[in-house]
Design a protein around this motif. Structure first.
Motif, PDB file in Angstrom:
ATOM      1  N   ARG A 349       0.833  -1.205   0.000  1.00  0.00           N
ATOM      2  CA  ARG A 349       0.000   0.000   0.000  1.00  0.00           C
ATOM      3  C   ARG A 349       0.868   1.256   0.000  1.00  0.00           C
ATOM      4  O   ARG A 349       0.627   2.193  -0.767  1.00  0.00           O
ATOM      5  N   MET A 350       1.884   1.262   0.848  1.00  0.00           N
ATOM      6  CA  MET A 350       2.754   2.435   0.934  1.00  0.00           C
ATOM      7  C   MET A 350       3.593   2.594  -0.325  1.00  0.00           C
ATOM      8  O   MET A 350       3.743   3.709  -0.857  1.00  0.00           O
ATOM      9  N   LEU A 351       4.144   1.502  -0.828  1.00  0.00           N
ATOM     10  CA  LEU A 351       4.964   1.581  -2.035  1.00  0.00           C
ATOM     11  C   LEU A 351       4.138   2.006  -3.243  1.00  0.00           C
ATOM     12  O   LEU A 351       4.574   2.849  -4.045  1.00  0.00           O
ATOM     13  N   LEU A 352       2.959   1.437  -3.390  1.00  0.00           N
ATOM     14  CA  LEU A 352       2.115   1.791  -4.536  1.00  0.00           C
ATOM     15  C   LEU A 352       1.614   3.230  -4.445  1.00  0.00           C
ATOM     16  O   LEU A 352       1.458   3.901  -5.472  1.00  0.00           O
ATOM     17  N   THR A 353       1.369   3.695  -3.230  1.00  0.00           N
ATOM     18  CA  THR A 353       0.980   5.099  -3.076  1.00  0.00           C
ATOM     19  C   THR A 353       2.105   6.002  -3.569  1.00  0.00           C
ATOM     20  O   THR A 353       1.867   6.968  -4.307  1.00  0.00           O
ATOM     21  N   CYS A 354       3.326   5.694  -3.167  1.00  0.00           N
ATOM     22  CA  CYS A 354       4.481   6.476  -3.636  1.00  0.00           C
ATOM     23  C   CYS A 354       4.622   6.393  -5.147  1.00  0.00           C
ATOM     24  O   CYS A 354       4.833   7.414  -5.825  1.00  0.00           O
ATOM     25  N   LYS A 355       4.505   5.203  -5.692  1.00  0.00           N
ATOM     26  CA  LYS A 355       4.663   5.014  -7.138  1.00  0.00           C
ATOM     27  C   LYS A 355       3.578   5.768  -7.916  1.00  0.00           C
ATOM     28  O   LYS A 355       3.866   6.456  -8.908  1.00  0.00           O
ATOM     29  N   ALA A 356       2.337   5.667  -7.449  1.00  0.00           N
ATOM     30  CA  ALA A 356       1.223   6.301  -8.159  1.00  0.00           C
ATOM     31  C   ALA A 356       1.324   7.823  -8.121  1.00  0.00           C
ATOM     32  O   ALA A 356       1.115   8.504  -9.129  1.00  0.00           O
ATOM     33  N   LEU A 357       1.632   8.378  -6.941  1.00  0.00           N
ATOM     34  CA  LEU A 357       1.710   9.832  -6.812  1.00  0.00           C
ATOM     35  C   LEU A 357       2.934  10.396  -7.518  1.00  0.00           C
ATOM     36  O   LEU A 357       2.892  11.494  -8.079  1.00  0.00           O
ATOM     37  N   THR A 358       4.019   9.641  -7.525  1.00  0.00           N
ATOM     38  CA  THR A 358       5.251  10.127  -8.149  1.00  0.00           C
ATOM     39  C   THR A 358       5.169  10.071  -9.668  1.00  0.00           C
ATOM     40  O   THR A 358       5.433  11.068 -10.353  1.00  0.00           O
ATOM     41  N   GLU A 359       4.807   8.936 -10.210  1.00  0.00           N
ATOM     42  CA  GLU A 359       4.775   8.801 -11.669  1.00  0.00           C
ATOM     43  C   GLU A 359       3.664   9.642 -12.281  1.00  0.00           C
ATOM     44  O   GLU A 359       3.837  10.260 -13.339  1.00  0.00           O
ATOM     45  N   GLY A 360       2.510   9.686 -11.622  1.00  0.00           N
ATOM     46  CA  GLY A 360       1.448  10.553 -12.116  1.00  0.00           C
ATOM     47  C   GLY A 360       1.804  12.022 -11.960  1.00  0.00           C
ATOM     48  O   GLY A 360       1.555  12.842 -12.849  1.00  0.00           O
ATOM     49  N   ALA A 400       1.358  22.853  -4.629  1.00  0.00           N
ATOM     50  CA  ALA A 400       0.793  22.355  -3.376  1.00  0.00           C
ATOM     51  C   ALA A 400       0.727  20.830  -3.339  1.00  0.00           C
ATOM     52  O   ALA A 400       1.162  20.202  -2.372  1.00  0.00           O
ATOM     53  N   CYS A 401       0.173  20.229  -4.380  1.00  0.00           N
ATOM     54  CA  CYS A 401      -0.033  18.775  -4.347  1.00  0.00           C
ATOM     55  C   CYS A 401       1.281  18.011  -4.377  1.00  0.00           C
ATOM     56  O   CYS A 401       1.481  17.076  -3.594  1.00  0.00           O
ATOM     57  N   LEU A 402       2.194  18.405  -5.254  1.00  0.00           N
ATOM     58  CA  LEU A 402       3.439  17.653  -5.338  1.00  0.00           C
ATOM     59  C   LEU A 402       4.282  17.788  -4.079  1.00  0.00           C
ATOM     60  O   LEU A 402       4.998  16.848  -3.712  1.00  0.00           O
ATOM     61  N   THR A 403       4.206  18.924  -3.409  1.00  0.00           N
ATOM     62  CA  THR A 403       4.974  19.052  -2.169  1.00  0.00           C
ATOM     63  C   THR A 403       4.296  18.298  -1.018  1.00  0.00           C
ATOM     64  O   THR A 403       4.975  17.620  -0.234  1.00  0.00           O
ATOM     65  N   GLU A 404       2.982  18.389  -0.925  1.00  0.00           N
ATOM     66  CA  GLU A 404       2.283  17.627   0.121  1.00  0.00           C
ATOM     67  C   GLU A 404       2.413  16.129  -0.130  1.00  0.00           C
ATOM     68  O   GLU A 404       2.575  15.343   0.821  1.00  0.00           O
ATOM     69  N   TRP A 405       2.349  15.726  -1.386  1.00  0.00           N
ATOM     70  CA  TRP A 405       2.555  14.313  -1.704  1.00  0.00           C
ATOM     71  C   TRP A 405       4.007  13.915  -1.446  1.00  0.00           C
ATOM     72  O   TRP A 405       4.291  12.770  -1.083  1.00  0.00           O
ATOM     73  N   GLY A 406       4.922  14.860  -1.624  1.00  0.00           N
ATOM     74  CA  GLY A 406       6.320  14.575  -1.300  1.00  0.00           C
ATOM     75  C   GLY A 406       6.496  14.277   0.172  1.00  0.00           C
ATOM     76  O   GLY A 406       7.221  13.342   0.564  1.00  0.00           O
ATOM     77  N   VAL A 407       5.841  15.067   1.026  1.00  0.00           N
ATOM     78  CA  VAL A 407       5.876  14.790   2.465  1.00  0.00           C
ATOM     79  C   VAL A 407       5.252  13.430   2.753  1.00  0.00           C
ATOM     80  O   VAL A 407       5.806  12.607   3.492  1.00  0.00           O
ATOM     81  N   GLU A 408       4.100  13.166   2.152  1.00  0.00           N
ATOM     82  CA  GLU A 408       3.430  11.885   2.371  1.00  0.00           C
ATOM     83  C   GLU A 408       4.316  10.712   1.942  1.00  0.00           C
ATOM     84  O   GLU A 408       4.452   9.720   2.676  1.00  0.00           O
ATOM     85  N   CYS A 409       4.929  10.829   0.782  1.00  0.00           N
ATOM     86  CA  CYS A 409       5.720   9.714   0.252  1.00  0.00           C
ATOM     87  C   CYS A 409       7.014   9.503   1.031  1.00  0.00           C
ATOM     88  O   CYS A 409       7.422   8.355   1.244  1.00  0.00           O
ATOM     89  N   THR A 410       7.674  10.584   1.456  1.00  0.00           N
ATOM     90  CA  THR A 410       8.893  10.387   2.245  1.00  0.00           C
ATOM     91  C   THR A 410       8.562   9.744   3.594  1.00  0.00           C
ATOM     92  O   THR A 410       9.346   8.931   4.102  1.00  0.00           O
ATOM     93  N   TYR A 411       7.398  10.052   4.145  1.00  0.00           N
ATOM     94  CA  TYR A 411       6.998   9.414   5.398  1.00  0.00           C
ATOM     95  C   TYR A 411       6.595   7.964   5.179  1.00  0.00           C
ATOM     96  O   TYR A 411       6.910   7.088   5.999  1.00  0.00           O
ATOM     97  N   HIS A 412       5.892   7.680   4.087  1.00  0.00           N
ATOM     98  CA  HIS A 412       5.586   6.280   3.762  1.00  0.00           C
ATOM     99  C   HIS A 412       6.876   5.486   3.582  1.00  0.00           C
ATOM    100  O   HIS A 412       6.991   4.344   4.062  1.00  0.00           O
TER     101      HIS A 412
END
Length: 596
Positions: A349-360, A400-412
């Motif tokens: 779940r955590m890896l796919l969240t990172c992959k989906a938010l990063t590649e998209g 906003a989204c890419l930075t907030e997702w960056g925080v989310e993904c680094t924590y995941h």
């Protein structure tokens, strides 16, 4: 130790297959930007970032910058000067700059993968040249001819760096409150006096001169934001013929001790009658500064993207190597003492969240950057205007989204390491600390939300949204009846309609109650970001199927898109509910009752 490998395959997929950059470059007149040239730029960017910058990331975090209080000088960590010399010698700062000022004249969007790689490799180092690009844009569009010749050429070559001096101790977002003064002199210059804080790369030892773009007030300035002018204030005085003189009367009074980006010099800058040159018209400085700020906002979005990608790479490697327990359905690797943790659903779940938010997110950001090229070089006025509307609309979403997702993904990613992620050895805690600033500088997430809702939707009547929704509707119509894409087309079409209806509903309520805008802004922004990413994931699946990529690559794109639509896109339900709830529950509690 955290490692970094530039994601060249996915970068090329985003540029060539999804965005069809080759065709667009030809249409825009960038004949020299063929695939051979672009590939060479990408390959060399990756080499520089992987071998020069990435090894300095932990060193910079450990050493930080050193400030000499007596002289005001700032010394960067070991290896930073040498890395910057290679950067300047390689002409990386000149990539998208105009040829007449020493640039290479390549498309703006081609610089975005370079920025992403730099930020992933070494975010703190990347902050030193970051604002030079924005300063160069401000001078190109608003400066006098001699200012462009003298200062812009030095910024493009990398011989000098630039800063953006806005914030003061008592004012940040509300620049109408700023107090820095600009007194006219008989020689046509101005004496700049005041204090600016949070100035990225305000002082350092990487270059011989630093060009500060400073907001200040003239003596006859009207009150508020309509009385702000922009001035060019170099560290060392520069004459109109380009000759350098004595040290200007400005200095770094302090450097901030921060949660992250320790190797980035965040300075308090004191100007004491420093010699400055007016840029553009008196009292029109905010418009010129926004030219610089909008460039920087897209750049900060790329910072979130780069950190998310690096964090994901390391978490994926660790999840494949770390043996712990067994898969819930039985041993997957019976020949080993335990299964790797990548078999566990929650780790996936955590890896796919990172992959989906990063590649998209990569496609979302690059597409926004491409609009800058179209706005500058499009064949028709209508095409240029549509691109300008679109990039204005997308900028707060990307930032906003890419930075907030960056925080989310680094924590995941840190979480995937368990307790090992919390200690310095693996480098994951640095990525999480560094990512936090990206949601704050160049306009907080709340400011981006207000910009999107208040300006881009309400004031500009959703001009950019209309362009984006037109793209979504055209894509859905093109693939209507396509069985291979129907699982994505149907929900995307539904969300596009809901997005439009939600926008109209907020606008209607705001006519009766202005508080609706502020109450809806945050959730409306993220609703918009998630729907926009759904579009790019559907587009990515379609592009992958039509490409020459391997079947494994195509399958990975499809399965990641399925994960996104099933588990991330439903976040829009909560955001829509919050928007529909209105401002009542936010404003009902009396200020004095918060601690009751």
């Amino acid at each position: 130790m955290s490692q970094y490998k530039a994601p060249l395959r996915d970068i090329r997929f985003a540029l060539y297959d999804v965005l069809d950059a080759e065709t667009r470059f030809r249409q825009l007149g960038f004949e020299e930007a063929g695939r051979e040239t672009v590939d060479a730029v990408l390959d060399e960017s990756a080499r520089f970032c992987e071998t020069v910058l990435a090894p300095l990331n932990a060193i910079g975090d450990e050493h930080g910058v050193t400030h000499d209080k007596a002289s005001g000088d700032v010394t960067t960590p070991p290896g930073f000067r040498q890395a910057y010399a290679q950067f300047a010698e390689g002409g990386w700062g000149a990539l998208g700059a105009p040829v007449e000022y020493g640039g290479l004249g390549l498309p703006h969007v081609l610089g975005m993968p370079l920025e992403e790689m730099i930020d992933a490799a070494n975010l703190a180092w990347g902050n030193f040249p970051l604002l030079s690009h924005g300063a160069a844009n401000a001078l190109r569009l608003h400066g006098e001819a001699w200012q462009r010749e003298v200062f812009l050429t030095k910024l493009v070559s990398g011989e000098w760096t630039g800063t953006m001096c806005l914030t003061e101790p008592h004012c940040g977002t509300d620049l109408g409150l700023l107090r820095t003064r600009a007194e006219p002199r008989d020689d046509g210059t101005h004496a700049i006096s005041g204090t600016k804080i949070f100035i990225t790369a305000g002082e350092h030892d990487l270059t011989d001169n630093i060009v500060h773009l400073v907001l200040a007030r003239l003596p006859d300035a009207p009150a508020g934001s309509k009385g702000i002018s922009l001035f060019l204030v170099p560290k060392f005085k520069v004459a109109r013929d380009g000759s350098m003189g004595e040290r200007n009367t400005l200095r770094c009074g302090a450097v901030e001790h921060k949660m992250g980006i320790h190797a980035s010099a965040t300075c308090v800058m004191n100007f004491d009658g420093a010699q400055g040159y007016l840029i553009g018209q008196p009292h029109k400085g905010l418009m010129a500064m926004f030219t610089m700020m909008n460039t920087a906002r897209l750049g900060v979005g790329l910072q979130g993207l780069g950190l998310a990608d690096r964090a994901y790479q390391n978490a994926l490697r660790y999840a494949r190597e770390r043996l712990q327990s067994r898969a819930l359905s039985g041993a997957r690797f019976p020949d080993k003492p335990a299964d790797p943790i990548i078999v566990q659903p929650d780790v996936r779940r955590m890896l796919l969240t990172c992959k989906a938010l990063t590649e998209g997110g990569r496609v979302l950001a690059y597409h926004a950057g491409l609009q800058i090229d179209i706005a500058d070089h499009g064949a028709t006025e209508d095409e240029r205007k549509a691109a300008d509307d679109l990039v204005g609309f997308l900028t707060p979403i990307v930032k906003a989204c890419l930075t907030e997702w960056g925080v989310e993904c680094t924590y995941h990613a840190l979480q995937c390491f368990g307790g090992h992620g919390y200690i310095r050895e693996h480098g994951m805690e640095q990525l999480a600390r560094d990512a936090r600033i990206t949601t704050l500088y160049e306009g907080t997430t709340g400011i981006q939300a207000l910009d999107l809702m208040g300006r881009k939707i309400m004031q500009l009547q959703g001009a950019g949204l209309k362009v984006f929704l037109g793209m979504v509707q055209a894509f859905c119509a093109e693939h209507a009846g396509d069985a291979a894409l129907e699982e994505f087309i149907a929900p995307l079409r539904e969300k596009a309609g809901e997005w439009q209806a939600l926008t109209l509903a907020v606008g209607k309520r705001a006519m009766a109650n202005p508080e609706e805008v502020g109450a809806a802004a945050h959730d409306y922004l993220f609703y918009s970001g998630y729907v926009a990413l759904a579009y790019w994931w559907a587009r990515s699946v379609a592009a992958a199927e039509a490409s020459s990529q391997s079947q494994a690559f195509k399958d990975a794109k499809r399965e990641t898109a399925r994960f996104y639509f099933a588990r991330i896109l439903p976040r829009t339900l909560a955001h829509k509910a919050a928007v529909d709830a209105g401002p009542g529950s936010l404003l009902a509690l009396d200020e004095d009752a918060f601690d009751a």
